[in-house]
Design a protein around this motif. Structure first.
Motif, short mmCIF file in Angstrom:
data_model
loop_
_atom_site.label_atom_id
_atom_site.label_comp_id
_atom_site.label_asym_id
_atom_site.label_seq_id
_atom_site.Cartn_x
_atom_site.Cartn_y
_atom_site.Cartn_z
N SER A 43 0.85 -1.19 0.00
CA SER A 43 0.00 0.00 0.00
C SER A 43 0.88 1.24 0.00
O SER A 43 2.08 1.17 0.30
N GLU A 44 0.28 2.39 -0.33
CA GLU A 44 1.07 3.63 -0.33
C GLU A 44 1.59 3.96 1.06
O GLU A 44 2.58 4.67 1.21
N GLY A 45 0.93 3.42 2.06
CA GLY A 45 1.38 3.63 3.44
C GLY A 45 2.48 2.67 3.86
O GLY A 45 2.94 2.70 5.00
N GLY A 46 2.90 1.80 2.93
CA GLY A 46 4.00 0.88 3.23
C GLY A 46 3.58 -0.45 3.79
O GLY A 46 4.44 -1.25 4.21
N ARG A 47 2.28 -0.74 3.80
CA ARG A 47 1.82 -2.03 4.33
C ARG A 47 2.01 -3.12 3.27
O ARG A 47 1.65 -2.94 2.11
N ARG A 48 2.58 -4.23 3.67
CA ARG A 48 2.83 -5.34 2.76
C ARG A 48 1.52 -6.09 2.54
O ARG A 48 0.83 -6.44 3.49
N LEU A 49 1.18 -6.35 1.28
CA LEU A 49 -0.11 -6.96 0.94
C LEU A 49 0.10 -8.31 0.25
O LEU A 49 0.87 -8.43 -0.70
N TYR A 50 -0.61 -9.30 0.76
CA TYR A 50 -0.50 -10.66 0.25
C TYR A 50 -1.75 -11.06 -0.53
O TYR A 50 -2.83 -10.50 -0.32
N THR A 51 -1.58 -12.04 -1.43
CA THR A 51 -2.70 -12.58 -2.20
C THR A 51 -2.84 -14.07 -1.89
O THR A 51 -2.00 -14.67 -1.22
#
Length: 264
Positions: A43-51
């Protein structure tokens, strides 16, 4: 890595991914740092996103880790999952593992049923056999086909020499070396090569550790390891190991100038 202003449908945070798979956030962060499993987006806030695809990859890692592979080994064994062929290969490997577990559990179930009949007929309990079945079940049957080939004296030796933790550690190392030998065999690496001989040296040191230096146990171990016709996946795998290991050990002992199997 794609970036998103917020968390879109189909993506999950590291905390959500950890909760779904039963691992810790710290473990996922560690895999990310080691380049083993990086999340698909951020995310733009730096949160790592998984699928969901990332979770499938994570399942591969957990499965391989449970078999004793190091993180470096796992990096080279992960299926990319980029194409239908990749997914089919991963599913085939998983199906093979399930079939092996079914075989092992079926063998344990048969042993339990046989022991039950013996208890009812003889009106006595063979607690040694009962204990062995329990140990096999606690060990998740990973070593069932090996253990059941041992005679009572060898089983007594194992009980006296190993507890559950040290026994599992020994089997992890045994399986890793066996997998490495199969890998070298499939790659066409000569038994005389330095790479193969390094693995064989570790293998022999493991045998020496198992026997505690008692070379009189070697004939029994040779008998246990000898397989004419494989009746299950474990025996088929062991036949592959033996076909490569036997000539490699001959080279090893020749260079060492002694052959403990030929003693006496």
């Amino acid at each position: 890595m794609a970036k998103h202003r917020s968390i879109p449908p189909g993506f999950m945070t590291v905390g959500e991914a950890a909760k779904k798979t039963g691992v810790t956030v710290r473990t996922l962060q560690y895999y990310d740092r080691e380049g083993l499993l990086s999340p698909s987006a951020e995310s733009e806030g730096g949160r790592r996103l998984y699928t969901d695809k990332d979770l499938v990859m994570l399942h591969q890692i957990i499965s391989l880790k449970s078999l004793g592979f190091s993180l470096d080994d796992i990096k080279h064994r992960l299926t990319s999952l980029e194409t239908p062929t990749d997914v089919a290969a991963a599913l085939t490997e998983q199906a093979d593992g399930i079939r092996e577990k079914i075989e092992q559990l079926t063998a344990s179930l048969t042993a339990i049923e046989q022991l039950k009949e013996e208890v009812l007929q003889m009106q006595t309990v063979n607690f040694r056999k009962y204990a062995d079945i329990i140990v096999n079940l606690h060990m998740k049957n990973d070593s069932y086909y090996l253990i059941k080939r041992f005679d009572d004296d060898t089983l007594d030796h194992i009980r006296n020499r190993f507890d559950k933790e040290s026994g599992l550690d020994f089997m992890d190392r045994f399986n890793r070396l066996s997998d490495k030998l199969i890998e070298l065999q499939k790659a066409g690496v000569s038994p005389e090569s330095e790479e193969c001989q390094r693995v064989v040296k570790e293998y022999w040191e493991l045998i020496t550790e198992f026997t505690g230096g008692d070379m009189s146990m070697l004939p029994k171990l040779m008998e246990v390891g000898h397989i004419d016709t494989a009746a299950n996946a474990w025996e088929e795998r062991q036949k592959m190991v033996n076909a490569y290991l036997e000539p490699a050990l001959q080279v090893y002992f020749s260079r060492l100038g002694e052959n403990p199997f030929a003693a006496g």
